[in-house]
Structures are given as structure tokens and as C-alpha cells.
Design a protein around this motif. Structure first.
Motif, PDB file in Angstrom:
ATOM      1  N   PHE A 231       0.850  -1.192   0.000  1.00  0.00           N
ATOM      2  CA  PHE A 231       0.000   0.000   0.000  1.00  0.00           C
ATOM      3  C   PHE A 231       0.887   1.244   0.000  1.00  0.00           C
ATOM      4  O   PHE A 231       1.940   1.269   0.646  1.00  0.00           O
ATOM      5  CB  PHE A 231      -0.878   0.065   1.257  1.00  0.00           C
ATOM      6  N   SER A 232       0.433   2.277  -0.697  1.00  0.00           N
ATOM      7  CA  SER A 232       1.038   3.593  -0.527  1.00  0.00           C
ATOM      8  C   SER A 232      -0.062   4.633  -0.499  1.00  0.00           C
ATOM      9  O   SER A 232      -1.120   4.470  -1.101  1.00  0.00           O
ATOM     10  CB  SER A 232       2.062   3.897  -1.618  1.00  0.00           C
ATOM     11  N   LEU A 258      -5.051   4.703   8.358  1.00  0.00           N
ATOM     12  CA  LEU A 258      -4.066   3.644   8.554  1.00  0.00           C
ATOM     13  C   LEU A 258      -4.619   2.510   9.416  1.00  0.00           C
ATOM     14  O   LEU A 258      -4.358   1.327   9.156  1.00  0.00           O
ATOM     15  CB  LEU A 258      -2.802   4.235   9.180  1.00  0.00           C
ATOM     16  N   LEU A 261      -6.696   0.264   7.225  1.00  0.00           N
ATOM     17  CA  LEU A 261      -5.855  -0.658   6.460  1.00  0.00           C
ATOM     18  C   LEU A 261      -5.371  -1.803   7.342  1.00  0.00           C
ATOM     19  O   LEU A 261      -5.399  -2.975   6.929  1.00  0.00           O
ATOM     20  CB  LEU A 261      -4.656   0.086   5.874  1.00  0.00           C
ATOM     21  N   ARG A 262      -4.959  -1.485   8.531  1.00  0.00           N
ATOM     22  CA  ARG A 262      -4.429  -2.515   9.427  1.00  0.00           C
ATOM     23  C   ARG A 262      -5.515  -3.482   9.914  1.00  0.00           C
ATOM     24  O   ARG A 262      -5.212  -4.628  10.270  1.00  0.00           O
ATOM     25  CB  ARG A 262      -3.730  -1.857  10.620  1.00  0.00           C
ATOM     26  N   ILE A 270       3.148  -0.469   4.312  1.00  0.00           N
ATOM     27  CA  ILE A 270       2.475   0.786   3.955  1.00  0.00           C
ATOM     28  C   ILE A 270       3.541   1.863   3.808  1.00  0.00           C
ATOM     29  O   ILE A 270       4.392   2.034   4.691  1.00  0.00           O
ATOM     30  CB  ILE A 270       1.470   1.215   5.040  1.00  0.00           C
ATOM     31  N   ILE A 335       5.631   0.077   8.329  1.00  0.00           N
ATOM     32  CA  ILE A 335       5.189   1.380   7.861  1.00  0.00           C
ATOM     33  C   ILE A 335       6.410   2.250   7.591  1.00  0.00           C
ATOM     34  O   ILE A 335       7.387   2.230   8.350  1.00  0.00           O
ATOM     35  CB  ILE A 335       4.220   2.053   8.853  1.00  0.00           C
TER      36      ILE A 335
END
Length: 402
Positions: A231-232, A258, A261-262, A270, A335
Motif C-alpha cells: 500500500f502507498s 491507517l 488498512l491494518r 504501507i 510502515i
């Protein structure tokens, strides 16, 4: 001449999150309709329909291939006498062939008195001469224009065409603003996440939405549920330019995105990317003011900034994003932070023609620097270790090594 329709197109699509089906064809979408419906914004829906990073991937021995399409492009009042081309690109086994340009599609006129105006156009035929002898199958990729909505009506070729399976590459999902959407790029392959993915051997899905990178929960959920390997998130310019958040709301919104996403991808690497150079907002807050006649943009200097709610600038956003990543990295080794000024900074201002968006050459410069970044190398290496393979080459089907 062989002709193929919806089933082939649907199975061949890459870089699309969903499709819209009509009696005449398929339109790839970069967010599902249930997500864009939550935005309350027509511009969010339009941006998600534009096909940045979307392509059709085929196996065929054909010496030529044609797609019948209906494009819808945007028209702005400060760009007079526009004659727009929708640019399609193609590769054969990773090597480029001549781009195809079509005109005469539908038009969506924005920023006019009375609101948006739609002008119905006609379908067009996009043809690529592929070369070859017509008997050996090759991987043919057709990239759709990043600037347009594209309904695909049919596919024709002089040999059988079948959907190509995905290459064995790390799957990269990227989210950002117009500077990731890259409407100004010269071709679909000049979109910087596309060009970077080609150099790095990644399978890219580009969720760059012009004017619409606002840490939306529906975008986070779409990424969370994607199964991506990487992911970015390139964030900041739309929030500053729209003055849509203050520090008090921006910091928890970044954490919330974030965290989402987690929730579904607890160890997927990420990469958080801060804004590239934009002189009008480095130290001047938004909202960005656009002249309705000339299209010229400028920031808005507040005369009475609130001590308790200071307005965001790009400089403060970079500091906040760096601190957020540093804080989370104490418990989350997957991250990473990349300063956007390392991708495009003060020395690149000649490639910032409107003061906000890079030129086509500027986008390619971002892609090259991204692909050469040591931080990006670490981000990818962690993903490769996680899935047990590492991509090699430049995205031309060269496979992986353990």
C-alpha cells in the motif's frame, strides 16, 4: 476478423476495482459505486470513473487489435477552443507500440454557469498495429486514457484473443490526488504510478483521484479489502488546497485511515508519502482559489489565523505525516515515510507549469525517483519477504525468484 464482447473484456481488465454494465458495454471503475455514493460529490464519482492505470491484458497472435469505445472527457472554460484527444497506449510483450488517439467522444463541461453540462458524442474505434507474423501468441496490454471515462463496446482482432492471467508480481495499491491521477501525463503509461510500476515490476492499481484525496473511509476500506501486497498513500495537497481539515482533524484522520488498512492487512507494508512541491501552499493555507476565466490558481492567506486551530500548509503536513509514521513505527515495523520533496522539489519547479501539477516530463521524473528510492526498496523487500518472492525486471513477464 474475430469479435469479442463483455466476458472477454471483464476477464481481461486490470487496475479496475469494479465495472458498470450497460446494454452497450462495460465501463471500468476505480471505486465501487457504493463507495462513491458515500462521498456526496459528483466530482468524486467522475474521478473514480476516469481510467488512470486501467488496462486490458490479452493473449493473442493477432497482428492488429481494435476496441470500439465511447469516451467521456472533461472540458474547462478557461481552456479555449479545446480539441481533445483521448490517448490509448499498448504494449506487446512489454514493448510499446504506437499510441492511438481518438476524438469525437462525449463531453462533460464543468465550472460553467448553470452547472455541469453533458454533450453526447459518438463511439470511436481504437486500433493498434501489433506487428508479428500472426502465429505466435504474445501478451498484449491496452492502456485506457487516464483523462477519460471509457465504455468498451467490443474487441476485434485478426486472430483469437483470450484474457491474460495476472503476472506473478507484487500487487501495489496506491492512493493519492490529481498528482497521482496524472491527467496531464502525455499517455496512460506516463502516469507516474504506472511508469514506476513498470520499472519496479509491480502490478499497480491506481486510486489517484483528482481533487479527491481526503482520507475518505470508503477508499481506506476498498484498499483494506483488496488483498494487495503493498500500500502507498500520498496525501496532503487536496486537504490543504480545499482547506478541508485543520491539524485537530487531520492527525486522527490519518491514523484512522491507517487503522482501517491494518484492520484487514495487519502486516502489509504501507508507504506514507508527503506532498511534492507546490509553492502556492508551502506556507500559505487554502482554499486554493481558481480564476474562472484564466484558470490561474493561488492560495488564500488568512488574516486572522485561529491559535487553537492553525490552518494546514504543505510544510506542516509533511511534519505531521513524518511524526505520525515515526510514532506508529514503534509498534508497526511495516510502515515507512517518504518525503514528497525527494520525488519533486525546488529544483524541479520548471516542470510545474501551472504551479500545482507536474508536466508530463515531471511525472516521469517522479516515477524514476520513486523507483530509485532506498525507502521504496525497503518497502518492497519487506513485502517480498512476506509473500516469499521478489519481482525482477521491468514488468515484462519475467517472473519471480524465491
Amino acid at each position: 476478423m474475430k469479435q469479442y464482447t463483455a466476458e472477454l473484456v471483464r476477464a481481461s481488465l486490470r487496475g479496475a476495482v469494479d465495472v458498470e454494465v450497460s446494454p452497450t458495454g462495460l465501463t471500468p471503475l476505480r471505486l465501487p459505486p457504493r463507495a462513491t455514493a458515500q462521498s456526496g460529490s459528483d466530482w468524486m464519482r467522475i474521478a473514480a470513473e476516469q481510467a488512470s492505470g486501467v488496462r486490458c491484458e490479452f493473449w493473442t497472435a493477432a497482428t492488429w487489435i481494435e476496441l470500439t469505445v465511447e469516451t467521456t472527457g472533461l472540458y474547462l472554460p478557461w481552456v479555449p477552443d479545446q480539441v481533445r484527444w483521448a490517448v490509448f497506449s499498448a504494449t506487446v510483450d512489454g514493448g510499446p507500440v504506437d499510441d492511438a488517439r481518438v476524438t469525437g467522444g462525449s463531453e462533460l463541461h464543468l465550472a460553467e454557469p448553470g452547472g455541469p453540462r453533458f454533450v453526447k458524442g459518438e463511439p470511436a474505434v481504437v486500433r493498434f498495429e501489433l506487428g508479428g507474423a500472426g502465429f505466435e501468441e504474445r501478451r498484449v496490454v491496452v492502456w485506457l486514457p487516464q483523462s477519460d471515462t471509457v465504455e468498451i463496446r467490443d474487441v476485434r482482432a485478426d486472430a483469437p484473443v483470450t484474457p491474460a492471467e495476472p503476472l506473478d508480481q507484487l500487487r501495489w495499491w496506491h492512493h493519492g490526488s490529481s498528482i497521482s491521477h496524472c491527467i496531464e501525463a502525455a499517455t496512460p503509461r506516463g502516469v507516474w504510478p504506472v511508469a514506476a510500476a513498470d520499472q519496479l515490476g509491480l502490478d499497480v492499481t491506481n486510486l489517484g483521484f483528482a481533487a479527491n484525496a481526503h482520507l475518505d473511509p470508503f477508499t481506506a476500506r476498498t484498499m483494506r479489502d483488496s488483498g494487495a501486497d503493498l500500500f502507498s498513500l500520498k496525501i496532503g495537497i487536496n486537504i490543504v488546497g480545499g482547506d478541508t481539515m485543520k491539524q485537530r482533524t487531520f492527525i486522527p484522520a490519518v491514523h484512522g485511515f491507517l487503522d482501517t488498512l491494518r484492520d484487514g492487512a495487519p502486516s502489509t507494508p504501507i508507504l506514507v508519502i508527503s506532498p511534492i512541491l507546490c509553492p502556492m501552499h508551502e506556507d500559505t493555507p487554502g482554499p486554493t482559489i481558481t480564476d474562472p476565466v484564466t484558470g490561474e490558481r493561488r492560495g488564500t492567506q488568512s488574516t486572522t489565523p485561529d491559535f487553537f486551530e492553525p490552518p494546514l500548509t504543505l510544510r506542516s503536513v509533511r511534519e505531521i505525516l513524518r511524526d505520525v509514521v515515526h510514532t506508529r513505527a514503534a509498534d508497526d515495523p511495516a510502515i515507512f515515510y517518504l518525503d514528497g520533496l525527494d520525488l519533486f522539489g525546488a529544483d524541479d519547479i520548471a516542470e510545474l507549469p501551472d504551479g500545482l501539477h507536474p508536466s508530463p516530463a515531471g511525472y516521469l521524473r517522479i516515477a524514476e525517483r520513486f523507483a530509485g528510492s532506498s525507502i521504496v526498496t525497503r518497502w518492497m523487500a519487506q513485502a517480498a519477504e512476506r509473500v516469499g518472492s521478489m519481482p525482477v525486471g521491468n514488468g515484462r513477464g519475467v517472473g519471480v525468484f524465491p
